[in-house]
Write a protein that holds these residues in place. Structure first.
Motif, PDB file in Angstrom:
ATOM      1  N   GLU A  58     -33.522 -23.539  24.131  1.00  0.00           N
ATOM      2  CA  GLU A  58     -34.596 -24.029  23.270  1.00  0.00           C
ATOM      3  C   GLU A  58     -35.370 -25.158  23.949  1.00  0.00           C
ATOM      4  N   ALA A  59     -34.661 -26.044  24.639  1.00  0.00           N
ATOM      5  CA  ALA A  59     -35.337 -27.128  25.359  1.00  0.00           C
ATOM      6  C   ALA A  59     -36.222 -26.564  26.469  1.00  0.00           C
TER       7      ALA A  59
ATOM      8  N   ALA B 142     -34.121 -14.123  24.942  1.00  0.00           N
ATOM      9  CA  ALA B 142     -35.454 -13.761  25.416  1.00  0.00           C
ATOM     10  C   ALA B 142     -35.378 -13.246  26.849  1.00  0.00           C
ATOM     11  N   ARG B 143     -36.382 -12.448  27.210  1.00  0.00           N
ATOM     12  CA  ARG B 143     -36.370 -11.839  28.542  1.00  0.00           C
ATOM     13  C   ARG B 143     -36.387 -12.889  29.645  1.00  0.00           C
TER      14      ARG B 143
ATOM     15  N   ALA C 144     -24.217 -19.877  21.148  1.00  0.00           N
ATOM     16  CA  ALA C 144     -24.357 -21.229  20.595  1.00  0.00           C
ATOM     17  C   ALA C 144     -24.236 -22.292  21.690  1.00  0.00           C
ATOM     18  N   MET C 145     -23.506 -21.979  22.759  1.00  0.00           N
ATOM     19  CA  MET C 145     -23.386 -22.920  23.869  1.00  0.00           C
ATOM     20  C   MET C 145     -24.690 -23.038  24.636  1.00  0.00           C
ATOM     21  N   LEU C 146     -25.392 -21.916  24.807  1.00  0.00           N
ATOM     22  CA  LEU C 146     -26.612 -21.904  25.601  1.00  0.00           C
ATOM     23  C   LEU C 146     -27.847 -22.269  24.797  1.00  0.00           C
TER      24      LEU C 146
ATOM     25  N   ILE D 236     -31.147 -24.543  34.400  1.00  0.00           N
ATOM     26  CA  ILE D 236     -30.971 -24.377  32.958  1.00  0.00           C
ATOM     27  C   ILE D 236     -30.518 -25.686  32.319  1.00  0.00           C
ATOM     28  N   ALA D 237     -29.483 -26.278  32.860  1.00  0.00           N
ATOM     29  CA  ALA D 237     -28.963 -27.550  32.354  1.00  0.00           C
ATOM     30  C   ALA D 237     -28.006 -28.112  33.401  1.00  0.00           C
TER      31      ALA D 237
END
Length: 299
Positions: free
Chosen positions: A200-201, A21-22, A193-195, A144-145
């Motif tokens: 999503e969170a 997503a942007r 898949a890592m991100l 981000i995390a």
């Protein structure tokens, strides 16, 4: 295969639409810009020559496209970002890596660098520098995390690293690297898949925040509209009970005793709900009441 630079036409595969997503692309770009600023300071102080890492660009490719676009002379660092799943790759041009090693060993870092794989000593020196650079990712990725980067290995050929399947999507951050007079690039490859779990969170958190904001705004607008609504307000004496026979005989001129003591306040009501008490009076030529007690709302 040379990867197109900014402003150049790019191939778009309609069978593999963009998944990033942007807003997520923007956050990744900000994270890489933050890392590049931290890395610029670290490289300059470590190599004792003016360095710059900048111009972060985010692309979404397949893993095969990333491998195909890598230069023949490159050094690939295999990295984990605990607790995110999978492996990430950091690709640097071999001449840039040898130039950094030359500077760390007190050399001039000239353009004439040997065309050969890194020796064991050179790999050890490179690992030490990359480990220091990776520590800055924790701060850069905080929005981000929370990640703990670890350098797993250094490979001379990224095709030996099974970080993803050839058709799997990856996010590639490309940065321009300047070491003294040498211009090169750094590519940071992260499997989608890592991100995905963190992105999503973030999306759920943003949606939850948006819903809360919309609900509060709606409640505020409702409160404002209710404040503007006109309601009937009545001031009354204590009610009187009369026999139905007497009520039936009431005529003009009859006097009905209210039995309301002169010292007792009047009730101020709206929609049959008493919310205040008042005493009668006048305001100019108009009858009025003076509020003496505002009743607290019942729990």
């Amino acid at each position: 295969m040379t990867r197109p630079r900014r402003g150049e036409a790019r191939t778009y595969d309609f069978r593999r639409p963009v998944r990033l997503a942007r807003e997520h692309s923007h956050m990744l770009r900000v994270a890489m810009q933050t890392w590049s600023r931290q890395a610029t300071t670290l490289l300059t102080t470590s190599l004792r020559v003016v360095c710059q890492l900048s111009n972060a660009q985010i692309e979404e490719l397949s893993y095969d496209e990333f491998l195909t676009g890598m230069p023949d002379q490159s050094v690939c660092a295999v990295v984990t970002l605990d607790p995110l799943p999978g492996k990430a790759l950091i690709s640097l041009d071999l001449p840039a890596v040898l130039t950094m090693i030359d500077h760390q060993l007190g050399g001039p870092g000239g353009p004439d660098q040997p065309d050969r794989p890194l020796t064991d000593i050179e790999q050890s020196i490179t690992k030490t520098l990359l480990t220091r650079l990776l520590r800055e990712l924790t701060y850069a990725f905080e929005t981000i995390a929370h990640v703990e980067p670890h350098l797993i290995a250094i490979e001379s050929d990224a095709r030996f690293v099974q970080a993803a399947l050839p058709t799997d999507p990856v996010v590639v951050a490309r940065l321009d690297l300047v070491i003294g007079q040498l211009e090169s690039s750094v590519e940071f490859c992260l499997p989608f898949a890592m991100l995905a779990p963190s992105l999503e969170a973030m999306t759920r958190s943003q949606e939850s925040g948006d819903k809360t904001r919309v609900r509060l705004e709606a409640a505020e607008r409702t409160q404002q509209r209710l404040s503007d609504v006109q309601v009937d307000v009545r001031v009354r004496f204590e009610p009187v009970r009369l026999p139905s026979e007497q009520v039936g005989r009431i005529a003009v001129g009859d006097v009905i005793a209210l039995h309301h003591p002169a010292t007792r306040p009047l009730s101020v009501t709206s929609a049959a709900t008493e919310f205040a008490r008042a005493v009668p009076g006048a305001s100019g030529r108009k009858l009025a009441v003076l509020i003496t007690d505002a009743l607290a709302e019942k729990p």
